[in-house]
Design a protein around this motif. Structure first.
Motif, mmCIF file in Angstrom:
data_model
loop_
_atom_site.group_PDB
_atom_site.id
_atom_site.type_symbol
_atom_site.label_atom_id
_atom_site.label_comp_id
_atom_site.label_asym_id
_atom_site.label_seq_id
_atom_site.Cartn_x
_atom_site.Cartn_y
_atom_site.Cartn_z
ATOM 1 N N GLU A 46 0.797 -1.237 0.000
ATOM 2 C CA GLU A 46 0.000 0.000 0.000
ATOM 3 C C GLU A 46 0.838 1.300 0.000
ATOM 4 O OE1 GLU A 46 -3.224 -0.094 -0.407
ATOM 5 O OE2 GLU A 46 -3.745 1.999 0.032
ATOM 6 N N PRO A 47 1.872 1.420 0.855
ATOM 7 C CA PRO A 47 2.639 2.688 0.846
ATOM 8 C C PRO A 47 3.289 2.956 -0.511
ATOM 9 C CG PRO A 47 3.224 1.336 2.753
ATOM 10 C CD PRO A 47 2.349 0.495 1.891
ATOM 11 N N LEU A 48 3.759 1.907 -1.166
ATOM 12 C CA LEU A 48 4.370 2.089 -2.489
ATOM 13 C C LEU A 48 3.325 2.453 -3.530
ATOM 14 C CD1 LEU A 48 7.165 -0.620 -2.919
ATOM 15 C CD2 LEU A 48 7.403 1.870 -2.873
ATOM 16 N N GLN A 75 16.521 3.956 -17.052
ATOM 17 C CA GLN A 75 16.153 3.067 -15.940
ATOM 18 C C GLN A 75 16.263 1.600 -16.371
ATOM 19 O OE1 GLN A 75 15.386 4.119 -12.678
ATOM 20 N NE2 GLN A 75 15.729 1.933 -12.404
ATOM 21 N N ILE A 76 15.823 1.308 -17.579
ATOM 22 C CA ILE A 76 15.901 -0.068 -18.098
ATOM 23 C C ILE A 76 17.362 -0.509 -18.207
ATOM 24 C CG2 ILE A 76 15.585 -1.437 -20.224
ATOM 25 C CD1 ILE A 76 12.845 -0.088 -20.511
ATOM 26 N N ARG A 77 18.216 0.392 -18.709
ATOM 27 C CA ARG A 77 19.655 0.060 -18.823
ATOM 28 C C ARG A 77 20.264 -0.280 -17.475
ATOM 29 N NH1 ARG A 77 22.629 0.868 -23.071
ATOM 30 N NH2 ARG A 77 21.640 1.691 -24.925
ATOM 31 N N THR A 78 19.902 0.516 -16.464
ATOM 32 C CA THR A 78 20.453 0.280 -15.126
ATOM 33 C C THR A 78 19.894 -1.009 -14.534
ATOM 34 O OG1 THR A 78 20.403 2.666 -14.854
ATOM 35 C CG2 THR A 78 20.766 1.357 -12.861
ATOM 36 N N PHE A 262 8.915 4.124 -12.379
ATOM 37 C CA PHE A 262 8.726 3.994 -10.928
ATOM 38 C C PHE A 262 8.902 2.535 -10.496
ATOM 39 C CE2 PHE A 262 6.225 2.981 -7.213
ATOM 40 C CZ PHE A 262 6.612 3.967 -6.317
ATOM 41 N N ALA A 263 8.236 1.640 -11.205
ATOM 42 C CA ALA A 263 8.278 0.219 -10.811
ATOM 43 C C ALA A 263 9.699 -0.320 -10.875
ATOM 44 C CB ALA A 263 7.348 -0.594 -11.711
ATOM 45 N N LEU A 264 10.428 0.046 -11.922
ATOM 46 C CA LEU A 264 11.781 -0.502 -12.057
ATOM 47 C C LEU A 264 12.753 0.137 -11.062
ATOM 48 C CD1 LEU A 264 12.064 -0.954 -15.933
ATOM 49 C CD2 LEU A 264 11.512 -2.665 -14.188
ATOM 50 N N ARG A 265 12.439 1.340 -10.599
ATOM 51 C CA ARG A 265 13.248 1.912 -9.512
ATOM 52 C C ARG A 265 13.064 1.085 -8.240
ATOM 53 N NH1 ARG A 265 11.472 7.075 -8.005
ATOM 54 N NH2 ARG A 265 10.540 7.635 -10.004
ATOM 55 N N HIS A 266 11.946 0.399 -8.156
ATOM 56 C CA HIS A 266 11.687 -0.487 -7.013
ATOM 57 C C HIS A 266 11.770 -1.952 -7.430
ATOM 58 C CE1 HIS A 266 9.938 3.406 -5.898
ATOM 59 N NE2 HIS A 266 10.333 3.068 -4.694
ATOM 60 N N TYR A 267 12.689 -2.224 -8.305
ATOM 61 C CA TYR A 267 12.873 -3.576 -8.858
ATOM 62 C C TYR A 267 12.941 -4.685 -7.792
ATOM 63 C CZ TYR A 267 14.872 -7.101 -12.064
ATOM 64 O OH TYR A 267 15.113 -8.221 -12.808
#
Ligand SMILES: *Cc1c(COP(=O)(O)O)cnc(C)c1O
Length: 362
Positions: A46-48, A75-78, A262-267
């Motif tokens: 929920e917080p995310l 972001q994808i490259r990282t 956003f989602a991939l930053r929280h991979y």
């Protein structure tokens, strides 16, 4: 105009190979334990979700998106450790990238080749862009028939070879060295489709620079973001420069760009979910193994293919459905998949519901 008049015009103008097709059918799953489409069953904390909504609040829906989706590309490259010398091309799902590749090579006499059974869209999209598709049968254990594949490549000189690694709908990982032989032999592009890379421990990303004719296809769908529709192709800059000309402008909309970034930053959240799915896959495989009358195949994906007694696949599929468990019947889709059903790995509770229902109907 009368209905008959419209039908005559359709006969006259719509290409015969399009008329001969059925539209891609997706059954309604409301009220079912949904284990038919290789989706990740987990949602986000929920917080995310609130943080995510905050990001979306800032998105300018009145403006066209960044046409190159720069931030998302970075972001994808990282996240996926893309080699710096490789280029990345984004698609509205990897299906759109398959379409771009096929549109770029389409023309009289052009042939596309894939080991079969495989992911259905290679053939469907080939048909739709008037490219001839040729399937080379896998061996009985669903491994590559390397001799037959190399022979077909030499004979047909395909513009593109598609190889799903791991494979769908069989779930297995082909021999890496055999794929290398195919890449070395192919006269055109070889696309290694790594849609299930989150569920196995191998990838061709690290040999991209060794093979200039190799492209790697990835998607976030099976990883846990199927609703976003985002795929990406990785490969040599010159190839992707050509394919980019086929891409429709702004194919990745602002909401996808912001959400995926956003989602991939929280991979790690996704990685944790896929780890749970992999553990459940092993438990589910073990439970299927001891069921009498069931032959299950090894899986490096988030689904398991299994075979039931001859002639029973359709009936068992329907009886599972009557018990509100939706899986997929592969029987009839390809001769090698006779009497086969495919179940997506769900949550422990969903898998128990499936196993309970299967035991009851067997
Ligand atoms: C599911 C799947 C895809 C499609 O991915 P999208 O990004 O959702 O279009 C591509 N290739 C294989 C092998 C798949 O199983």
């Amino acid at each position: 105009m009368t209905t008959q008049g419209v039908n005559e015009l359709i006969q006259k103008w719509v290409r015969p190979e399009v008329r001969a097709q059925k539209a891609y059918h997706v059954p309604s799953a409301a009220g079912y334990v949904k284990l038919d489409a290789m989706e990740n069953p987990y949602t986000w904390p929920e917080p995310l979700v609130n943080e995510w909504l905050q990001v979306l609040r800032e998105v300018s829906l009145n403006r066209y998106p960044d046409p190159a989706a720069q931030q998302l590309q970075e972001q994808i490259r990282t996240t996926f450790a893309i080699p710096p010398e490789s280029a990345v091309l984004l698609g509205n799902g990897s299906d759109e990238l398959i379409q771009m590749i096929l549109m770029a090579v389409a023309g009289l006499g052009r042939i596309v080749l894939a080991p079969e059974p495989t992911f259905s869209m290679y053939k469907i999209i080939s048909t739709n862009v008037s490219v001839r598709y040729h399937g080379v049968p896998l061996k009985n254990d669903f491994s590559l028939d390397l001799d037959a594949t190399l022979r077909a490549i030499d004979e047909l000189q395909p513009a593109v070879v598609f190889i799903a690694y791991p494979s769908n709908p069989t779930g297995n990982l082909f021999s890496r060295s055999e794929i290398c032989s195919i890449i070395e032999d192919a006269p055109g592009l070889v696309v290694v489709d790594e849609a299930y890379s989150a569920f196995c421990d191998d990838s061709f990303i690290d040999v991209l620079t060794e093979y200039p004719q190799l492209l790697i296809l990835r998607t976030v769908s099976k990883l846990g973001l199927a609703g976003l529709r985002l795929g990406f192709l990785v490969g040599g800059r010159d190839w992707l420069h050509e394919l980019d000309k086929i891409r429709l402008p702004y194919n990745i909309n602002v909401l996808i760009q912001a959400s995926a970034e956003f989602a991939l930053r929280h991979y790690p959240v996704l990685l944790d979910q896929t780890r749970r799915i992999r553990a459940e896959r092993e438990r589910l495989a073990g439970a299927l193994k001891v069921l009498p009358g069931v032959e299950s195949f090894p899986s490096q994906t988030n689904f398991i293919l299994f075979r039931v007694a001859a002639g029973r696949a359709g009936e068992l599929f329907q009886r599972l459905k009557d018990r509100r468990v939706l899986i997929k019947s592969m029987h009839g889709s390809h001769p090698a998949l006779h009497d086969c059903l495919r179940v997506t790995v769900g949550t422990p509770e969903e898998n128990d519901a499936f196993l309970g229902a299967l035991k009851a109907v067997l």
